[in-house]
Scaffold this active site. Structure first.
Site, PDB file in Angstrom:
ATOM      1  N   GLY A 215      38.772  46.725  38.128  1.00 13.95           N
ATOM      2  CA  GLY A 215      39.851  46.174  38.928  1.00 13.95           C
ATOM      3  C   GLY A 215      40.330  44.833  38.405  1.00 13.95           C
ATOM      4  O   GLY A 215      40.342  44.565  37.195  1.00 13.95           O
ATOM      5  N   SER A 216      40.694  43.967  39.319  1.00 20.48           N
ATOM      6  CA  SER A 216      41.334  42.712  38.937  1.00 20.48           C
ATOM      7  C   SER A 216      40.420  41.729  38.219  1.00 20.48           C
ATOM      8  O   SER A 216      40.895  40.760  37.647  1.00 20.48           O
ATOM      9  CB  SER A 216      41.928  42.033  40.178  1.00 20.48           C
ATOM     10  OG  SER A 216      43.003  42.795  40.674  1.00 20.48           O
ATOM     11  N   THR A 217      39.093  41.959  38.252  1.00 18.86           N
ATOM     12  CA  THR A 217      38.222  41.070  37.474  1.00 18.86           C
ATOM     13  C   THR A 217      38.512  41.196  35.985  1.00 18.86           C
ATOM     14  O   THR A 217      38.266  40.265  35.212  1.00 18.86           O
ATOM     15  CB  THR A 217      36.739  41.376  37.734  1.00 18.86           C
ATOM     16  OG1 THR A 217      36.459  42.733  37.373  1.00 18.86           O
ATOM     17  CG2 THR A 217      36.383  41.147  39.194  1.00 18.86           C
ATOM     18  N   LYS A 219      41.314  41.114  34.687  1.00 19.07           N
ATOM     19  CA  LYS A 219      42.448  40.249  34.352  1.00 19.07           C
ATOM     20  C   LYS A 219      42.013  39.018  33.566  1.00 19.07           C
ATOM     21  O   LYS A 219      42.825  38.405  32.864  1.00 19.07           O
ATOM     22  CB  LYS A 219      43.187  39.843  35.627  1.00 19.07           C
ATOM     23  CG  LYS A 219      43.906  41.015  36.302  1.00 19.07           C
ATOM     24  CD  LYS A 219      44.450  40.652  37.676  1.00 19.07           C
ATOM     25  CE  LYS A 219      45.088  41.868  38.349  1.00 19.07           C
ATOM     26  NZ  LYS A 219      45.519  41.601  39.738  1.00 19.07           N
ATOM     27  N   ASP A 464      42.809  42.900  46.700  1.00 17.98           N
ATOM     28  CA  ASP A 464      41.906  41.956  46.063  1.00 17.98           C
ATOM     29  C   ASP A 464      41.117  41.107  47.040  1.00 17.98           C
ATOM     30  O   ASP A 464      40.072  40.564  46.679  1.00 17.98           O
ATOM     31  CB  ASP A 464      42.700  41.040  45.122  1.00 17.98           C
ATOM     32  CG  ASP A 464      43.214  41.811  43.921  1.00 17.98           C
ATOM     33  OD1 ASP A 464      44.435  41.919  43.792  1.00 17.98           O
ATOM     34  OD2 ASP A 464      42.385  42.298  43.140  1.00 17.98           O
TER      35      ASP A 464
END
Length: 489
Positions: A215-217, A219, A464
């Site tokens: 997921g957004s980790t 990024k 998030d």
């Protein structure tokens, strides 16, 4: 008469020669086959005739041996078995060994040549020295904080020392008691069947062996790739990104979980976890540069051992632009172990150097004399020091003023990144909540701990923020425990 005696003597000599040849055949040429025969119980009897060496945490054994009085005499015992099972694994007279019990089996079982100054003597005497010990890098307080924080929910937590790669905590939840598998007989077989049939898979080491969409980790990896490639020169400059963002070559619109992402800068995109901005940046970086950046962080690399083996984390090497956009925000086929994401956080905290994680500080003979010592070493540079510094600043903003405020620790500098990973058919599954981060005591020159936490069954109202609600508090407790008491060396 004498002639018959000579014939008899010659015949006896031939019989003796034949006997010696047969003995040589059995003892030399066919010894391996006889030794491997399932009916041969001598190796098992010899293996369990003496107590096994111990696995140590903070210098104290978390394993032991019990005299069962049976043919396979000594059975393995465990102190706080479920707490340390993701570290120790099991040693079973019925089902073999796993994790550290397997990786350091030669030391613990007393068969490692390094345990004796005269290994040939033990070989000739068909004996062996006493089992040695394996001293882990795990710190009891940090391990317990992670275990307590997960509280039986499905997930995992890993804590590393960024400067060295020492694993301070390694927790997989739910866990199990390896003592249930130690011996032989019906109860052991019943426990094995029950544990393997459990849909929660308690014997799966989620920290090392399970891969999740990060997921957004992820990024953080995309931001590092953009900075190192020069695609983004000013992290505070607007990116001209619409909200929602049309995935390249498709009619699909990528939305954001929250508001305020229209034309956001990369720093704002990390702080508020804007999917649109980071997906567009990943496409601008390009497939080859993104693959190279992911590889520098440890993705797509085989053979990582700590010393137990670790599953390979994946970032696809052949994708269309729309797939690359999704992969750049930790979706599509991007998958990572919790250990891998802790390594990402550690690389940022360590100035760009990717540490090689390890779990065994040293192995010793039973009297404490050292056999081997774990040596910290790096796996290469994941990003430039300047990029690491910028990412540290952005991750601090996530905790101080962004989506990760639940990870804040009074009196410490904390950087982090929240994340939610969608999964299941049509993303119908309950999102995985992630948090990765690092912490530095206010008077310390360098961060002392990097963490990754994933919670599988995390309910949340919006993407998030679930990382902040479900995973960040666990990460905070782990980091507090790590900063509270420096490790003994």
């Amino acid at each position: 008469m004498i002639r018959y005696i000579r014939w008899c003597a010659c015949f006896c000599a031939l019989l003796l020669a034949a006997l010696l040849v047969n003995v040589a055949r059995v003892q030399v040429w066919e010894a391996a086959a006889y030794g491997a025969n399932p009916a041969n119980k001598r190796p098992a009897v010899e293996r369990y005739a003496e107590p096994r060496g111990d696995i140590l945490v903070d210098g104290r054994p978390v394993t032991g041996s019990r005299d069962s009085g049976q043919l396979l005499r000594y059975e393995r015992t465990y102190e706080n078995g479920p707490l340390y099972a993701p570290v120790t694994g099991f040693s079973s007279q019925t089902y073999g060994t796993s994790l550290l019990e397997r990786a350091e089996d030669a030391i613990l079982a007393g068969t490692d040549p390094g345990l004796s100054a005269f290994p040939l003597w033990y070989e000739l005497a068909r004996g062996r020295p006493s089992g040695g010990n394996a001293e882990t890098t795990v710190r009891a307080g940090v391990q317990r904080a992670a275990y307590t924080g997960l509280a039986g929910r499905r997930g995992a937590a890993v804590a590393l020392e960024p400067a060295t790669g020492r694993i301070l905590a390694l927790v997989s939840s739910p866990s199990y008691d390896p003592a249930e598998l130690s011996g032989t007989g019906g109860p052991v077989k019943a426990a094995w069947a029950r544990l393997n049939a459990d849909p929660a898979r308690p014997m799966l080491n989620r920290a090392l062996r399970e891969t999740y969409p990060p997921g957004s980790t992820f990024k953080i990896v995309t931001a590092a790739a953009a900075l190192d490639a020069g695609v983004v020169a000013d992290v505070d400059a607007p990116t001209q990104t619409p909200d929602p963002y049309p995935l390249p070559g498709t009619n699909t619109l990528l939305p954001n979980a929250g508001s305020g992402c229209q034309d956001a800068s990369m720093a704002e995109a990390v702080q508020w976890s804007c999917n649109t901005v980071m997906a567009k940046i990943g496409v601008r970086v390009g497939l080859r540069a993104m693959v190279d950046a992911a590889r520098r962080f440890g993705f797509n690399e085989e053979g990582l051992r700590v010393p137990a083996w670790v599953s390979r984390s994946n970032f696809d090497t052949d994708m269309s632009p729309d797939q690359l956009a999704l992969s750049s925000i930790g979706q599509f086929n991007t998958r990572a172990t919790p250990l891998q994401m802790a390594m990402v956080a550690a690389a940022v905290a360590g100035g760009g150097e990717l540490p090689s994680p390890y779990l065994v500080e040293r192995t010793t003979q039973d009297d404490g004399d050292q056999v081997r010592r774990g040596r910290p070493h790096g796996l290469g540079r994941a990003m430039s020091p300047a990029t690491a510094l910028r990412l540290q600043e952005m991750m601090v903003a996530v905790v101080e003023n962004g989506t990760g405020h639940n990870a804040a620790i009074p009196g410490a500098v904390v950087g982090g990144k929240t994340g939610t990973a969608q999964h299941g058919v049509g993303n119908a599954g309950t999102p995985y909540a992630w948090f990765i981060g690092w912490a530095k005591a206010q008077d310390a020159p360098l961060p002392g701990v990097a963490v990754a936490v994933v919670v599988e069954d995390a309910e949340a109202r919006r993407g998030d923020i679930s990382g902040n609600g479900a995973a960040a508090p666990i990460a905070r407790a782990v980091m507090e425990a790590a900063l509270a008491a420096p490790a003994k060396r």
